[in-house]
Design a protein around this motif. Structure first.
Motif, PDB file in Angstrom:
ATOM      1  N   CYS A  49       6.180 -35.979  40.489  1.00 28.49           N
ATOM      2  CA  CYS A  49       6.413 -36.341  39.081  1.00 28.49           C
ATOM      3  C   CYS A  49       5.270 -37.211  38.529  1.00 28.49           C
ATOM      4  CB  CYS A  49       7.744 -37.089  38.984  1.00 28.49           C
ATOM      5  SG  CYS A  49       8.122 -37.714  37.331  1.00 28.49           S
ATOM      6  N   ASP A  50       4.947 -37.009  37.243  1.00 30.32           N
ATOM      7  CA  ASP A  50       3.905 -37.813  36.585  1.00 30.32           C
ATOM      8  C   ASP A  50       4.389 -39.232  36.293  1.00 30.32           C
ATOM      9  OD1 ASP A  50       2.281 -35.614  36.599  1.00 30.32           O
ATOM     10  OD2 ASP A  50       2.774 -35.001  34.543  1.00 30.32           O
ATOM     11  N   ARG A  51       5.706 -39.394  36.092  1.00 26.75           N
ATOM     12  CA  ARG A  51       6.240 -40.718  35.761  1.00 26.75           C
ATOM     13  C   ARG A  51       7.471 -41.034  36.615  1.00 26.75           C
ATOM     14  NH1 ARG A  51       5.154 -38.312  30.672  1.00 26.75           N
ATOM     15  NH2 ARG A  51       7.332 -37.657  30.462  1.00 26.75           N
ATOM     16  N   CYS A  58      11.263 -38.113  36.656  1.00 23.43           N
ATOM     17  CA  CYS A  58      11.661 -38.404  35.273  1.00 23.43           C
ATOM     18  C   CYS A  58      12.444 -37.251  34.658  1.00 23.43           C
ATOM     19  CB  CYS A  58      10.430 -38.722  34.424  1.00 23.43           C
ATOM     20  SG  CYS A  58       9.429 -37.268  34.011  1.00 23.43           S
ATOM     21  N   GLY A  59      12.199 -36.029  35.141  1.00 29.43           N
ATOM     22  CA  GLY A  59      12.927 -34.867  34.619  1.00 29.43           C
ATOM     23  C   GLY A  59      12.332 -34.296  33.347  1.00 29.43           C
ATOM     24  N   ASP A  60      11.257 -34.893  32.870  1.00 28.03           N
ATOM     25  CA  ASP A  60      10.782 -34.526  31.538  1.00 28.03           C
ATOM     26  C   ASP A  60       9.270 -34.300  31.440  1.00 28.03           C
ATOM     27  OD1 ASP A  60      11.679 -33.875  29.044  1.00 28.03           O
ATOM     28  OD2 ASP A  60      11.237 -35.860  28.194  1.00 28.03           O
ATOM     29  N   CYS A  64       7.734 -32.017  36.374  1.00 23.33           N
ATOM     30  CA  CYS A  64       9.178 -31.749  36.516  1.00 23.33           C
ATOM     31  C   CYS A  64       9.523 -30.387  35.919  1.00 23.33           C
ATOM     32  CB  CYS A  64       9.996 -32.851  35.844  1.00 23.33           C
ATOM     33  SG  CYS A  64      10.006 -34.393  36.791  1.00 23.33           S
TER      34      CYS A  64
HETATM   35 ZN   LIG Z   1       8.598 -36.035  35.909  1.00 24.80          ZN
END
Ligand SMILES: [Zn+2]
Length: 334
Positions: A49-51, A58-60, A64
Motif C-alpha cells: 500500500c502507498d499509505r 488504506c484501501g483507496d 490497493c
Molecule cells: Zn492503499
C-alpha cells in the motif's frame, strides 16, 4: 476505507498484530476455515500500500485498487489453478491457453511452472517501488519439486521481496520451508463474533448456529456450507438418515466433503461413547452410539479414505460404499 470488503474483525486484529512485528516471511497456519487466505491478502495489501496505517492497507490508493482488480505487478500469487479461478486471480498466459484449448484441466496443485515464474518475479525490480510480495496458499499444495524451487527463493531473498505462506496443513510442508518463516497460529474467533459475521454475509439467522457447529466453529467453512446449500434440517437429519442407509443428502457433495462429514459424525459418536459432548451435531441428532470397536475401525477406514479421496476411481460407487459402511457402523450393537 472500503467497509463492504472489510475482512472479519478477528482477521483485522491479526493483521494489526503481524504488521507491528514486521516479519519478512510469514507462515500462517492452523486448520482450514479460519481465514488464512484473507489474512495473507491483508498483509500483502498492507505491505504494498502507498499509505499503509497500523491497521493495514488504506484501501483507496492505486496499489490497493490494483490488488482489488487482481492486477498488481508486484504481487505474485501462487495457488492451485482451480483456486485461482475461484478467487478471480488471472492464470499465467501459457496456462490459460492450455486450459482454454482443453489440453488439460486446471490443476489442483501449485504447479512447478508457476514456481519458475515466481523465481523470475523474485529477480525483477519492483514496479511500483514499494517492494514485492509472494503469496502462497495453500502452501501444502506444492509438490517436492515446487517446494524446493520456493525454498531457493526463500533462502536468497531479493532485498525487497516479502513472503506470506498460508497453510491448512503445515505439518505437510518441508521442515526447511517452515524454518525459513516466522510462524503465526491462526486465532479462532469467539462463537458470537463468528455468528455475527455469518449473518452479515447473508446466512439466515436460523441457520447460523447449526452451520457453525457443523463447521466445528470455523467461520469460512460455515459460510462455504451455506453457499453450497446445506441447511439446518439436512445436517441435523444426516446421522439418522445414514443409520437407515439413506445417503441422498450426500449425492451432490464432493467426495472429500462426504468423507469430512462422516469423520465428524464418527468423531461425535466416539465422543459420546467416551462420555464427552458431541462437537458437530446436537446430541438429539445422533442415533444411539454403536460398538466402540466398530466405530474405531470405521474411523480408521475414513482416515485412510480421506488420504486418497481426491481421485476416486468411481465417485458413485464410492458414495455407495461409504454410506453402506456408515450404516453398518451406526447400527452396530454397543
Ligand atoms: Zn492503499
Amino acid at each position: 476505507m472500503v467497509v463492504l470488503n472489510a475482512p472479519p474483525p478477528w482477521i483485522q486484529v491479526q493483521t494489526r498484530h503481524l504488521l507491528a512485528l514486521d516479519g519478512h516471511a510469514w507462515l500462517l497456519h492452523g486448520p482450514s476455515g479460519l481465514g488464512q487466505y484473507s489474512l495473507a491478502l491483508e498483509l500483502a495489501r498492507a505491505w504494498l500500500c502507498d499509505r499503509p496505517g497500523a491497521t493495514g492497507a488504506c484501501g483507496d490508493c492505486p496499489s490497493c485498487h490494483a490488488i482489488d482488480v487482481r492486477g498488481h505487478t508486484d504481487l505474485c500469487v501462487l495457488m492451485p489453478e482451480t483456486l485461482m479461478l475461484e478467487l478471480g486471480w488471472p492464470l499465467g498466459e501459457k496456462a490459460q491457453v492450455e486450459i482454454d484449448d482443453k489440453k488439460r484441466k486446471p490443476s489442483k496443485e501449485i504447479r512447478v511452472e508457476a514456481l519458475r515464474d515466481a523465481v523470475e518475479f523474485a529477480q525483477r525490480t519492483s514496479g511500483r517501488g514499494r517492494g514485492k510480495v509472494a503469496l502462497v496458499y495453500p502452501a501444502e499444495r506444492m509438490n517436492a519439486i515446487a517446494a524446493n524451487a520456493l525454498l531457493k527463493t526463500l533462502e536468497e531473498p531479493a532485498g525487497d521481496l516479502r513472503f506470506v505462506l498460508a497453510s491448512e496443513a503445515a505439518h505437510q510442508l518441508l521442515p526447511t520451508i517452515r524454518s525459513r518463516c516466522l510462524g503465526h497460529t491462526m486465532v479462532w474467533p469467539a462463537p458470537a463474533e463468528a455468528a455475527h459475521w455469518l449473518r452479515q454475509q447473508g446466512v439466515q439467522p436460523a441457520e447460523v448456529e447449526v452451520l457453525l457447529r457443523a463447521a466445528g466453529g470455523r467461520p469460512d467453512d460455515a459460510l462455504a456450507y451455506s453457499r453450497a446449500g446445506l441447511d439446518t434440517q439436512s445436517w441435523s437429519g444426516l446421522p439418522k438418515a445414514l443409520a437407515r442407509g439413506d445417503g441422498s443428502l450426500l449425492a451432490n457433495w464432493a467426495p472429500s466433503q462426504t468423507v469430512d462429514a462422516l469423520l465428524k459424525l464418527c468423531h461425535d459418536l466416539l465422543a459420546v461413547k467416551a462420555g464427552a459432548a458431541p462437537r458437530f451435531f446436537a446430541t438429539a441428532d445422533l442415533p444411539p452410539a454403536g460398538s466402540l470397536i466398530v466405530l474405531t475401525e470405521w474411523w480408521r477406514d475414513l482416515v485412510g479414505t480421506a488420504r486418497t479421496v481426491e481421485h476416486p476411481f468411481n465417485a458413485g460407487l464410492m458414495l455407495e460404499t461409504l454410506v453402506s459402511r456408515a450404516r453398518m457402523a451406526l447400527n452396530s450393537r454397543p
